[in-house]
Design a protein around this motif. Structure first.
Motif, PDB file in Angstrom:
ATOM      1  N   THR A 198       0.806  -1.218   0.000  1.00 23.89           N
ATOM      2  CA  THR A 198       0.000   0.000   0.000  1.00 23.89           C
ATOM      3  C   THR A 198       0.837   1.263   0.000  1.00 23.89           C
ATOM      4  O   THR A 198       0.622   2.154  -0.833  1.00 23.89           O
ATOM      5  N   ILE A 199       1.765   1.386   0.914  1.00 24.28           N
ATOM      6  CA  ILE A 199       2.550   2.617   1.022  1.00 24.28           C
ATOM      7  C   ILE A 199       3.426   2.796  -0.216  1.00 24.28           C
ATOM      8  O   ILE A 199       3.547   3.904  -0.744  1.00 24.28           O
ATOM      9  N   TYR A 200       3.994   1.711  -0.702  1.00 32.12           N
ATOM     10  CA  TYR A 200       4.802   1.778  -1.923  1.00 32.12           C
ATOM     11  C   TYR A 200       3.957   2.227  -3.106  1.00 32.12           C
ATOM     12  O   TYR A 200       4.364   3.099  -3.881  1.00 32.12           O
ATOM     13  N   VAL A 201       2.770   1.665  -3.254  1.00 30.18           N
ATOM     14  CA  VAL A 201       1.891   2.024  -4.375  1.00 30.18           C
ATOM     15  C   VAL A 201       1.479   3.485  -4.279  1.00 30.18           C
ATOM     16  O   VAL A 201       1.487   4.216  -5.280  1.00 30.18           O
ATOM     17  N   LEU A 202       1.131   3.941  -3.087  1.00 28.84           N
ATOM     18  CA  LEU A 202       0.765   5.348  -2.925  1.00 28.84           C
ATOM     19  C   LEU A 202       1.933   6.268  -3.255  1.00 28.84           C
ATOM     20  O   LEU A 202       1.762   7.275  -3.950  1.00 28.84           O
ATOM     21  N   ALA A 203       3.115   5.932  -2.771  1.00 27.80           N
ATOM     22  CA  ALA A 203       4.287   6.758  -3.063  1.00 27.80           C
ATOM     23  C   ALA A 203       4.577   6.784  -4.558  1.00 27.80           C
ATOM     24  O   ALA A 203       4.863   7.837  -5.130  1.00 27.80           O
ATOM     25  N   LEU A 204       4.465   5.652  -5.189  1.00 25.14           N
ATOM     26  CA  LEU A 204       4.778   5.554  -6.605  1.00 25.14           C
ATOM     27  C   LEU A 204       3.762   6.291  -7.462  1.00 25.14           C
ATOM     28  O   LEU A 204       4.120   7.170  -8.247  1.00 25.14           O
ATOM     29  N   TYR A 205       2.496   5.956  -7.309  1.00 20.39           N
ATOM     30  CA  TYR A 205       1.480   6.526  -8.188  1.00 20.39           C
ATOM     31  C   TYR A 205       1.174   7.987  -7.862  1.00 20.39           C
ATOM     32  O   TYR A 205       0.997   8.795  -8.757  1.00 20.39           O
ATOM     33  N   TYR A 206       1.092   8.310  -6.589  1.00 20.17           N
ATOM     34  CA  TYR A 206       0.776   9.690  -6.250  1.00 20.17           C
ATOM     35  C   TYR A 206       1.930  10.632  -6.590  1.00 20.17           C
ATOM     36  O   TYR A 206       1.701  11.765  -6.961  1.00 20.17           O
ATOM     37  N   SER A 207       3.172  10.156  -6.466  1.00 21.99           N
ATOM     38  CA  SER A 207       4.280  11.031  -6.847  1.00 21.99           C
ATOM     39  C   SER A 207       4.357  11.206  -8.360  1.00 21.99           C
ATOM     40  O   SER A 207       4.784  12.245  -8.845  1.00 21.99           O
ATOM     41  N   SER A 208       3.923  10.205  -9.122  1.00 17.86           N
ATOM     42  CA  SER A 208       3.979  10.328 -10.574  1.00 17.86           C
ATOM     43  C   SER A 208       2.965  11.335 -11.095  1.00 17.86           C
ATOM     44  O   SER A 208       3.176  11.952 -12.132  1.00 17.86           O
ATOM     45  N   ILE A 209       1.853  11.525 -10.373  1.00 13.68           N
ATOM     46  CA  ILE A 209       0.869  12.518 -10.802  1.00 13.68           C
ATOM     47  C   ILE A 209       0.870  13.737  -9.881  1.00 13.68           C
ATOM     48  O   ILE A 209      -0.029  14.575  -9.951  1.00 13.68           O
TER      49      ILE A 209
END
Length: 169
Positions: free
Chosen positions: A127-138
């Protein structure tokens, strides 16, 4: 199955090229534009991924989590590696996969710890990895309720992993 996987990719590429020719699309320019967009995405995501990997490695190498969770694992009669895996799974899939591999090497994949670590790996998400990855990309800085809901889903998955493994093992 191996022959199928060898055949599917070239057929897919041939299909895309023929479809592009039929629709009169400049395939090479489209490919280059996609590659440029991909590099931009990597450029935007890289700092968040690097920070996450760096923090997880420092955390794992310090062995603080094993020290803090030792009393809990003794009370629950669990292998010492299970709870660190459960705590690290929302942060890093690679770290939890490494811990699961160590559990397989120590106890075997068909043992209770092996089954439990496999079910934890399947019932929870990074969860935290996915949020960091996707939210930082947008470039989203406020996650609102996403983090809370994701971590609650991980907690439910973790509890169900313990329950189901105890029932079926």
């Amino acid at each position: 199955m191996k022959i199928f996987s060898i055949i599917v990719i070239p057929i897919f590429i041939l299909f895309v090229v023929l479809y592009g020719f039929r629709k009169k699309i400049d395939i090479y320019s489209s490919f280059l534009n996609g590659a440029k967009d991909g590099l931009k995405t990597v450029y935007n995501i890289f700092p968040a991924v690097l920070a996450m990997v760096f923090a997880v490695n420092i955390f794992l190498d310090s062995n603080v989590l094993l020290f803090l969770l030792k009393p809990i694992t003794k009370v629950l009669n669990l292998p010492q590696e299970i709870l660190p895996m459960a705590f690290l799974r929302p942060i890093s899939g690679t770290a939890s996969l490494t811990i699961m591999t160590n559990i397989f090497e120590i106890y075997g994949p068909d043992s209770y710890p092996g089954f439990l670590s496999s079910v934890i790996q399947g019932c929870t998400d990074t969860t935290i990895y996915v949020l960091a990855l996707y939210y930082s990309s947008i470039k989203v800085s406020k996650t609102r309720y996403t983090l809370f809901v994701g971590l609650m889903a991980d907690l439910v998955g973790l509890i169900m992993a313990f329950i189901l493994t105890n029932i079926f093992f």
